[in-house]
Design a protein around this motif. Structure first.
Motif, PDB file in Angstrom:
ATOM      1  N   GLU A 292       0.832  -1.212   0.000  1.00 47.99           N
ATOM      2  CA  GLU A 292       0.000   0.000   0.000  1.00 47.99           C
ATOM      3  C   GLU A 292       0.864   1.259   0.000  1.00 47.99           C
ATOM      4  O   GLU A 292       0.607   2.208  -0.758  1.00 47.99           O
TER       5      GLU A 292
ATOM      6  N   VAL B 207       2.413   1.740  -3.503  1.00 39.84           N
ATOM      7  CA  VAL B 207       1.457   2.287  -4.469  1.00 39.84           C
ATOM      8  C   VAL B 207       1.230   3.773  -4.224  1.00 39.84           C
ATOM      9  O   VAL B 207       1.204   4.585  -5.159  1.00 39.84           O
TER      10      VAL B 207
ATOM     11  N   SER C 269       2.152   7.000  -6.723  1.00 43.51           N
ATOM     12  CA  SER C 269       0.988   7.659  -7.303  1.00 43.51           C
ATOM     13  C   SER C 269       1.162   9.176  -7.321  1.00 43.51           C
ATOM     14  O   SER C 269       0.229   9.896  -7.694  1.00 43.51           O
TER      15      SER C 269
ATOM     16  N   MET D 240       0.252  -5.911  -6.369  1.00 41.58           N
ATOM     17  CA  MET D 240       0.252  -4.481  -6.643  1.00 41.58           C
ATOM     18  C   MET D 240      -1.036  -4.056  -7.350  1.00 41.58           C
ATOM     19  O   MET D 240      -1.555  -2.960  -7.113  1.00 41.58           O
TER      20      MET D 240
ATOM     21  N   SER E  86      -3.525  -1.412  -5.695  1.00 41.04           N
ATOM     22  CA  SER E  86      -3.832  -0.207  -6.463  1.00 41.04           C
ATOM     23  C   SER E  86      -5.337   0.065  -6.467  1.00 41.04           C
ATOM     24  O   SER E  86      -5.790   1.206  -6.291  1.00 41.04           O
TER      25      SER E  86
ATOM     26  N   LYS F 107      -6.348   4.049  -6.632  1.00 40.19           N
ATOM     27  CA  LYS F 107      -5.405   4.649  -7.566  1.00 40.19           C
ATOM     28  C   LYS F 107      -5.542   3.971  -8.936  1.00 40.19           C
ATOM     29  O   LYS F 107      -5.516   2.755  -9.035  1.00 40.19           O
TER      30      LYS F 107
ATOM     31  N   VAL G 191      -0.591  -1.291 -14.051  1.00 40.35           N
ATOM     32  CA  VAL G 191       0.432  -2.207 -13.537  1.00 40.35           C
ATOM     33  C   VAL G 191       0.971  -3.032 -14.691  1.00 40.35           C
ATOM     34  O   VAL G 191       0.216  -3.727 -15.384  1.00 40.35           O
TER      35      VAL G 191
ATOM     36  N   LEU H 167       2.998   1.449 -13.194  1.00 41.09           N
ATOM     37  CA  LEU H 167       3.714   0.737 -12.131  1.00 41.09           C
ATOM     38  C   LEU H 167       4.441  -0.443 -12.766  1.00 41.09           C
ATOM     39  O   LEU H 167       3.828  -1.453 -13.106  1.00 41.09           O
TER      40      LEU H 167
END
Length: 332
Positions: A19, A22, A26, A45, A49, A54, A58, A74
């Motif tokens: 968390e 991420v 962000s 992830m 996310s 968010k 990914v 990501l």
């Protein structure tokens, strides 16, 4: 200046590490001073996310060369042996300890291959790490072993004041026997070198006493007289601006008021109680002496709030900033 490539390991997937990762990735700001990517499980992830709301793309990668380092993306590189089908929030799980260790190992493998300039570690859980079969006191001892780095140590940050402990993860009853002149001098010198790396020309260093009231002239112990004061005097001969030993219950009041840039502490809690009270969730821990700068949080995996989306990312964000800064200073 070329932006450093920073590998961020996800930490224990049952905790708040993913968390935090991420959340810091962000923000557009981080892409201004580094090129970050994640070492972890792309499924984890992706789930996290969405959990924190968010809208990140990914992307699973197999090599750093595939990373795009784009805001709102990501890039996630998953090491061999890491495959997390289900996240069990807040649960102690040796498999998560194993995954966190493999992520760190992969990060420093990439350092050795000169594909990564620095590493940031989201928090791992030491008990899960130990239950996975890793017989190391902590992650620094683990990284020391896998990188064959003989002179590693830990530094922390309290506001704008740096700390270094002369002893770290050891039983309390052993601390006094470890307070020796040469050891104290070593950490004074390491503190001086570190502060100069971050462009303080004449850092002012304070050294904490071990005993209450700084030993009160030997009434409450002789470590200050026999070991700590001689180390300070030797440092002064080396033109290091250092003072002490000062009682531990007043030294941080003076330091946070701006009198000192760094404090050499005698043991773990001298440094960490002060910095966690003062900096709260913004504290930083740096693992020094490794093949690359490595930063982490000043807190743990916070199993009690894992999966709730309410974790404060300030500490990991600060760790990323300082790690990137040290990467930029490397070799200068």
């Amino acid at each position: 200046m070329k932006k450093p490539i920073i590998a961020i390991t996800m930490g224990d997937a049952s905790g708040i590490g993913p968390e935090l990762t991420v959340k810091i990735l962000s923000t557009r700001e981080v892409y201004g001073y580094c090129n970050p990517f994640v070492i972890g499980d792309s499924n984890v992830m992706e789930v996290v996310s969405k959990l924190v709301g968010k809208d990140l793309h990914v992307k699973a990668i197999s090599d750093v060369s595939e990373a795009e380092f784009l805001f709102s993306h990501l890039d996630v590189l998953c090491p061999d042996g890491v495959d997390i089908a289900e996240i069990r929030w807040g649960k102690l799980d040796p498999a998560m300890g194993e995954a966190a260790a493999l992520c760190l190992k992969k990060a420093f493998q990439l350092v050795s291959e000169e594909k990564v300039d620095g590493v940031v570690s989201a928090p791992l859980n030491k008990e899960a790490f130990h239950r996975a079969g890793y017989n190391y006191v902590d992650e620094l001892e683990y990284l020391t072993g896998i990188t064959n780095s003989p002179n590693t140590f830990t530094m922390g940050l309290v506001g704008s004041v740096w700390t270094v402990p002369v002893t770290f993860h050891v039983p309390f009853r052993k601390i006094a026997d470890m307070i020796k002149k040469d050891r104290v001098l070593r950490y004074i010198r390491l503190m001086d070198e570190m502060l100069k790396k971050i462009r303080l020309k004449e850092p002012n260093i304070a050294v904490a006493a071990l005993n209450v009231h700084a030993g009160e002239g030997g009434l409450f112990g002789r470590e200050e007289i026999d070991e700590i004061k001689p180390a300070i005097e030797e440092a002064q001969k080396l033109n290091i601006k250092t003072q002490g030993p000062f009682p531990a219950d007043t030294i941080f009041v003076r330091a946070t008021d701006g009198e000192f840039d760094g404090v050499v502490c005698m043991y773990h809690d001298q440094a960490n109680i002060a910095r966690k009270l003062y900096a709260k969730r913004k504290g930083v821990t740096l693992f020094m002496g490794l093949p690359a700068p490595c930063g982490t949080t000043a807190h743990g995996t916070a199993f009690d709030i894992a999966g709730k989306g309410i974790a404060n990312p300030s500490s990991l964000q600060s760790a990323l900033k300082y790690t990137a800064m040290l990467c930029s200073q490397k070799g200068n």
